[in-house]
Write a protein that holds these residues in place. Sequence first.
Motif, mmCIF file in Angstrom:
data_model
loop_
_atom_site.group_PDB
_atom_site.id
_atom_site.type_symbol
_atom_site.label_atom_id
_atom_site.label_comp_id
_atom_site.label_asym_id
_atom_site.label_seq_id
_atom_site.Cartn_x
_atom_site.Cartn_y
_atom_site.Cartn_z
ATOM 1 N N ARG A 122 0.839 -1.207 0.000
ATOM 2 C CA ARG A 122 0.000 0.000 0.000
ATOM 3 C C ARG A 122 0.872 1.254 0.000
ATOM 4 O O ARG A 122 0.608 2.200 -0.728
ATOM 5 C CB ARG A 122 -0.894 0.036 1.239
ATOM 6 C CG ARG A 122 -2.019 -0.911 1.218
ATOM 7 C CD ARG A 122 -2.701 -0.876 2.606
ATOM 8 N NE ARG A 122 -3.725 -1.850 2.668
ATOM 9 C CZ ARG A 122 -4.936 -1.686 2.167
ATOM 10 N NH1 ARG A 122 -5.260 -0.575 1.585
ATOM 11 N NH2 ARG A 122 -5.819 -2.638 2.251
ATOM 12 N N TYR A 123 1.927 1.235 0.829
ATOM 13 C CA TYR A 123 2.836 2.377 0.902
ATOM 14 C C TYR A 123 3.516 2.599 -0.445
ATOM 15 O O TYR A 123 3.630 3.724 -0.918
ATOM 16 C CB TYR A 123 3.882 2.167 2.006
ATOM 17 C CG TYR A 123 4.895 3.281 2.044
ATOM 18 C CD1 TYR A 123 4.571 4.517 2.613
ATOM 19 C CD2 TYR A 123 6.158 3.124 1.477
ATOM 20 C CE1 TYR A 123 5.486 5.552 2.622
ATOM 21 C CE2 TYR A 123 7.075 4.154 1.491
ATOM 22 C CZ TYR A 123 6.735 5.370 2.057
ATOM 23 O OH TYR A 123 7.639 6.399 2.059
ATOM 24 N N GLU B 40 1.181 4.165 -2.908
ATOM 25 C CA GLU B 40 1.020 5.599 -2.649
ATOM 26 C C GLU B 40 2.281 6.380 -3.006
ATOM 27 O O GLU B 40 2.209 7.391 -3.702
ATOM 28 C CB GLU B 40 0.658 5.825 -1.181
ATOM 29 C CG GLU B 40 0.317 7.275 -0.887
ATOM 30 C CD GLU B 40 -0.254 7.465 0.500
ATOM 31 O OE1 GLU B 40 -0.110 8.580 1.026
ATOM 32 O OE2 GLU B 40 -0.835 6.517 1.060
ATOM 33 N N SER B 41 3.446 5.911 -2.566
ATOM 34 C CA SER B 41 4.670 6.693 -2.773
ATOM 35 C C SER B 41 5.175 6.624 -4.213
ATOM 36 O O SER B 41 5.581 7.640 -4.773
ATOM 37 C CB SER B 41 5.762 6.246 -1.802
ATOM 38 O OG SER B 41 6.137 4.905 -2.060
ATOM 39 N N GLY C 59 1.572 7.380 -6.617
ATOM 40 C CA GLY C 59 0.770 8.556 -6.301
ATOM 41 C C GLY C 59 -0.710 8.264 -6.141
ATOM 42 O O GLY C 59 -1.537 9.165 -6.253
ATOM 43 N N ILE C 60 -1.057 7.024 -5.865
ATOM 44 C CA ILE C 60 -2.458 6.641 -5.644
ATOM 45 C C ILE C 60 -2.669 6.594 -4.149
ATOM 46 O O ILE C 60 -2.079 5.783 -3.440
ATOM 47 C CB ILE C 60 -2.772 5.275 -6.293
ATOM 48 C CG1 ILE C 60 -2.471 5.304 -7.787
ATOM 49 C CG2 ILE C 60 -4.211 4.871 -6.007
ATOM 50 C CD1 ILE C 60 -3.324 6.261 -8.590
ATOM 51 N N ARG C 61 -3.546 7.457 -3.643
ATOM 52 C CA ARG C 61 -3.627 7.681 -2.209
ATOM 53 C C ARG C 61 -4.337 6.600 -1.416
ATOM 54 O O ARG C 61 -3.819 6.126 -0.430
ATOM 55 C CB ARG C 61 -4.238 9.040 -1.920
ATOM 56 C CG ARG C 61 -5.552 9.261 -2.594
ATOM 57 C CD ARG C 61 -6.078 10.674 -2.377
ATOM 58 N NE ARG C 61 -7.087 11.006 -3.348
ATOM 59 C CZ ARG C 61 -8.259 10.434 -3.444
ATOM 60 N NH1 ARG C 61 -8.599 9.492 -2.611
ATOM 61 N NH2 ARG C 61 -9.109 10.799 -4.374
ATOM 62 N N ASP C 62 -5.505 6.149 -1.804
ATOM 63 C CA ASP C 62 -6.240 5.213 -0.962
ATOM 64 C C ASP C 62 -6.900 4.165 -1.829
ATOM 65 O O ASP C 62 -7.828 4.473 -2.570
ATOM 66 C CB ASP C 62 -7.290 5.951 -0.127
ATOM 67 C CG ASP C 62 -8.118 5.013 0.735
ATOM 68 O OD1 ASP C 62 -7.639 3.901 1.042
ATOM 69 O OD2 ASP C 62 -9.237 5.392 1.098
ATOM 70 N N ASP D 111 -7.536 7.358 -10.799
ATOM 71 C CA ASP D 111 -8.047 8.177 -9.689
ATOM 72 C C ASP D 111 -9.570 8.274 -9.748
ATOM 73 O O ASP D 111 -10.249 8.153 -8.716
ATOM 74 C CB ASP D 111 -7.438 9.581 -9.721
ATOM 75 C CG ASP D 111 -6.005 9.626 -9.216
ATOM 76 O OD1 ASP D 111 -5.609 8.747 -8.424
ATOM 77 O OD2 ASP D 111 -5.288 10.562 -9.613
#
Length: 169
Positions: free
Chosen positions: A76-77, A80-81, A84-87, A123
């Motif tokens: 998951r991290y 995101e990192s 760039g996909i947050r949740d 997104d």
Amino acid sequence: MDSASLNAIDAVVGNDHAVISADDGNVVATVQEALCNGRSATFYISSIQAAAVKSWYWTPRRIKERGMEPVSREERYRIESDLGIRDIGTSYSNRIRCECGSVYGAFEFIQQGIREHGKDAVDAALDLTNAYILRVNPATDPVCASCQERILVGHEYDMAARYGCCRSE
């Protein structure tokens, strides 16, 4: 139904797609029929309809056979990192091995989605609040991020109430 809704339906139909409105039981039966008969389709359905399909399809035996497991905190991290996909919500995924030795999981699935559709589309799919996207017998195979070869074993995923996949095999 208001004029904006009808205009949205008209735009979808204008792109050679169909919009079907039916009660929950008929929608679920339509998804089941496509799945059982090997038809490839993408359904945009309510979370109630998706829950009915998933409870029918994702039996404990099938979950075990497909190797479904929660996406790790580390993955998951990285999503995101690095992407760039947050949740991605409470996600489940299987991890399949390519012949080159690389592994294809949730990170690679989202990475492939960005490559094929663009980050804005990914997104937008994750931002849906009323619709669940359910791909049945998807025609697109996973592509290994390392060697770029198609992986013929199916990758399956379930991204909370947002995106999911079912294969008939």
